[in-house]
Design a protein around this motif. Structure first.
Motif, PDB file in Angstrom:
ATOM      1  N   UNK A 152       0.860  -1.179   0.000  1.00  0.00           N
ATOM      2  CA  UNK A 152       0.000   0.000   0.000  1.00  0.00           C
ATOM      3  C   UNK A 152       0.897   1.231   0.000  1.00  0.00           C
ATOM      4  N   UNK A 153       0.566   2.176  -0.863  1.00  0.00           N
ATOM      5  CA  UNK A 153       1.364   3.392  -1.000  1.00  0.00           C
ATOM      6  C   UNK A 153       0.544   4.603  -0.579  1.00  0.00           C
ATOM      7  N   UNK A 154       1.229   5.561   0.018  1.00  0.00           N
ATOM      8  CA  UNK A 154       0.525   6.748   0.471  1.00  0.00           C
ATOM      9  C   UNK A 154       1.309   8.025   0.224  1.00  0.00           C
ATOM     10  N   UNK A 155       0.593   9.132   0.255  1.00  0.00           N
ATOM     11  CA  UNK A 155       1.176  10.468   0.203  1.00  0.00           C
ATOM     12  C   UNK A 155       0.816  11.193   1.499  1.00  0.00           C
ATOM     13  N   UNK A 156       1.807  11.828   2.090  1.00  0.00           N
ATOM     14  CA  UNK A 156       1.623  12.677   3.250  1.00  0.00           C
ATOM     15  C   UNK A 156       2.235  14.039   2.933  1.00  0.00           C
ATOM     16  N   UNK A 206       0.695  15.284   7.721  1.00  0.00           N
ATOM     17  CA  UNK A 206      -0.731  15.044   7.475  1.00  0.00           C
ATOM     18  C   UNK A 206      -0.919  14.039   6.346  1.00  0.00           C
ATOM     19  N   UNK A 207      -1.854  13.120   6.541  1.00  0.00           N
ATOM     20  CA  UNK A 207      -2.218  12.191   5.483  1.00  0.00           C
ATOM     21  C   UNK A 207      -2.886  12.941   4.341  1.00  0.00           C
ATOM     22  N   UNK A 208      -2.539  12.571   3.109  1.00  0.00           N
ATOM     23  CA  UNK A 208      -3.149  13.186   1.934  1.00  0.00           C
ATOM     24  C   UNK A 208      -3.968  12.152   1.153  1.00  0.00           C
ATOM     25  N   UNK A 209      -3.332  11.047   0.793  1.00  0.00           N
ATOM     26  CA  UNK A 209      -4.015  10.028  -0.012  1.00  0.00           C
ATOM     27  C   UNK A 209      -3.253   8.720   0.090  1.00  0.00           C
ATOM     28  N   UNK A 210      -3.958   7.631  -0.157  1.00  0.00           N
ATOM     29  CA  UNK A 210      -3.311   6.324  -0.158  1.00  0.00           C
ATOM     30  C   UNK A 210      -4.027   5.400  -1.116  1.00  0.00           C
ATOM     31  N   UNK A 211      -3.292   4.410  -1.574  1.00  0.00           N
ATOM     32  CA  UNK A 211      -3.845   3.458  -2.540  1.00  0.00           C
ATOM     33  C   UNK A 211      -3.313   2.075  -2.220  1.00  0.00           C
ATOM     34  N   UNK A 212      -4.212   1.140  -2.015  1.00  0.00           N
ATOM     35  CA  UNK A 212      -3.817  -0.227  -1.755  1.00  0.00           C
ATOM     36  C   UNK A 212      -3.349  -0.899  -3.034  1.00  0.00           C
ATOM     37  N   UNK A 213      -2.604  -1.972  -2.888  1.00  0.00           N
ATOM     38  CA  UNK A 213      -2.228  -2.750  -4.070  1.00  0.00           C
ATOM     39  C   UNK A 213      -3.416  -3.561  -4.568  1.00  0.00           C
ATOM     40  N   UNK A 214      -4.444  -3.672  -3.716  1.00  0.00           N
ATOM     41  CA  UNK A 214      -5.684  -4.328  -4.136  1.00  0.00           C
ATOM     42  C   UNK A 214      -6.486  -3.314  -4.940  1.00  0.00           C
ATOM     43  N   UNK A 215      -6.813  -3.642  -6.138  1.00  0.00           N
ATOM     44  CA  UNK A 215      -7.426  -2.693  -7.053  1.00  0.00           C
ATOM     45  C   UNK A 215      -8.664  -2.013  -6.509  1.00  0.00           C
ATOM     46  N   UNK A 216      -8.784  -0.718  -6.785  1.00  0.00           N
ATOM     47  CA  UNK A 216      -9.978   0.033  -6.441  1.00  0.00           C
ATOM     48  C   UNK A 216     -10.053   0.545  -5.032  1.00  0.00           C
ATOM     49  N   UNK A 217      -9.038   0.306  -4.243  1.00  0.00           N
ATOM     50  CA  UNK A 217      -9.074   0.775  -2.861  1.00  0.00           C
ATOM     51  C   UNK A 217      -8.167   1.988  -2.710  1.00  0.00           C
ATOM     52  N   UNK A 218      -8.775   3.120  -2.401  1.00  0.00           N
ATOM     53  CA  UNK A 218      -7.987   4.317  -2.160  1.00  0.00           C
ATOM     54  C   UNK A 218      -8.758   5.217  -1.202  1.00  0.00           C
ATOM     55  N   UNK A 219      -8.056   6.199  -0.653  1.00  0.00           N
ATOM     56  CA  UNK A 219      -8.651   7.114   0.318  1.00  0.00           C
ATOM     57  C   UNK A 219      -7.958   8.457   0.217  1.00  0.00           C
ATOM     58  N   UNK A 220      -8.731   9.521   0.470  1.00  0.00           N
ATOM     59  CA  UNK A 220      -8.208  10.884   0.427  1.00  0.00           C
ATOM     60  C   UNK A 220      -8.626  11.629   1.685  1.00  0.00           C
ATOM     61  N   UNK A 221      -7.800  12.578   2.087  1.00  0.00           N
ATOM     62  CA  UNK A 221      -8.232  13.503   3.127  1.00  0.00           C
ATOM     63  C   UNK A 221      -9.293  14.416   2.515  1.00  0.00           C
ATOM     64  N   UNK A 222     -10.246  14.834   3.322  1.00  0.00           N
ATOM     65  CA  UNK A 222     -11.379  15.605   2.790  1.00  0.00           C
ATOM     66  C   UNK A 222     -10.948  16.862   2.035  1.00  0.00           C
ATOM     67  N   UNK A 223      -9.888  17.495   2.490  1.00  0.00           N
ATOM     68  CA  UNK A 223      -9.492  18.786   1.917  1.00  0.00           C
ATOM     69  C   UNK A 223      -8.981  18.680   0.480  1.00  0.00           C
ATOM     70  N   UNK A 224      -8.671  17.462   0.013  1.00  0.00           N
ATOM     71  CA  UNK A 224      -8.157  17.322  -1.356  1.00  0.00           C
ATOM     72  C   UNK A 224      -9.108  16.545  -2.261  1.00  0.00           C
ATOM     73  N   UNK A 225     -10.188  16.046  -1.707  1.00  0.00           N
ATOM     74  CA  UNK A 225     -11.139  15.268  -2.514  1.00  0.00           C
ATOM     75  C   UNK A 225     -11.667  16.115  -3.669  1.00  0.00           C
ATOM     76  N   UNK A 226     -11.670  15.519  -4.849  1.00  0.00           N
ATOM     77  CA  UNK A 226     -12.129  16.218  -6.035  1.00  0.00           C
ATOM     78  C   UNK A 226     -11.048  17.036  -6.723  1.00  0.00           C
ATOM     79  N   UNK A 227      -9.910  17.202  -6.064  1.00  0.00           N
ATOM     80  CA  UNK A 227      -8.803  17.980  -6.642  1.00  0.00           C
ATOM     81  C   UNK A 227      -7.571  17.132  -6.894  1.00  0.00           C
ATOM     82  N   UNK A 228      -7.298  16.176  -6.017  1.00  0.00           N
ATOM     83  CA  UNK A 228      -6.109  15.331  -6.126  1.00  0.00           C
ATOM     84  C   UNK A 228      -6.523  13.927  -6.549  1.00  0.00           C
TER      85      UNK A 228
END
Length: 124
Positions: free
Chosen positions: A33-37, A46-68
């Motif tokens: 799993x890879x992430x950006x802080x 601060x956490x920014x975004x992350x993506x699992x190696x399992x396809x389709x799983x990712x997460x963003x901090x609210x402040x960047x959703x829709x932009x990053x």
């Protein structure tokens, strides 16, 4: 030896865009799993975004959703962060991180490997 090397940072005006890259070596990239802080001066990392190696799983901090947008190219062992509509409050040093885990965590302590960071500055 694990190495994570970020690139793509720079100075951009409000509303502009940047794409960060993180080149990984020394680890099984398709199994992490890879992430950006990010860390702004005087603030905690601060956490920014992350993506699992399992396809389709990712997460963003609210402040960047829709932009990053986080993405990865397992063939190239590279993680990306496309940043659009940048704001001055996005100014920080951005770090990529890796963890041998299938689930995403927003905690920095959940990641074992870190890059050296790349500076992103958004002018108003």
């Amino acid at each position: 030896q694990v190495q994570l090397v970020e690139s793509g940072g720079g100075l951009v005006q409000t509303g502009g865009a940047l794409r960060l890259s993180c080149a990984a070596s020394g680890l099984a990239f398709s199994s992490v799993t890879m992430g950006w802080f990010r860390q702004a001066p005087g603030k905690e990392r601060e956490f920014v975004a992350a993506m699992s190696y399992i396809g389709g799983r990712f997460e963003y901090v609210d402040s960047v959703k829709g932009r990053f947008t986080i993405s990865r190219d397992n063939a190239m062992n590279t993680l990306y962060l496309q940043m659009n509509s940048l704001k001055p409050e996005d100014t920080a040093v951005y770090y990529c991180a890796a963890a041998y885990r299938s689930t995403i965590t927003t905690l920095s302590t959940g990641y074992s490997y870190w890059g050296q960071g790349t500076q992103v500055t958004v002018s108003s």
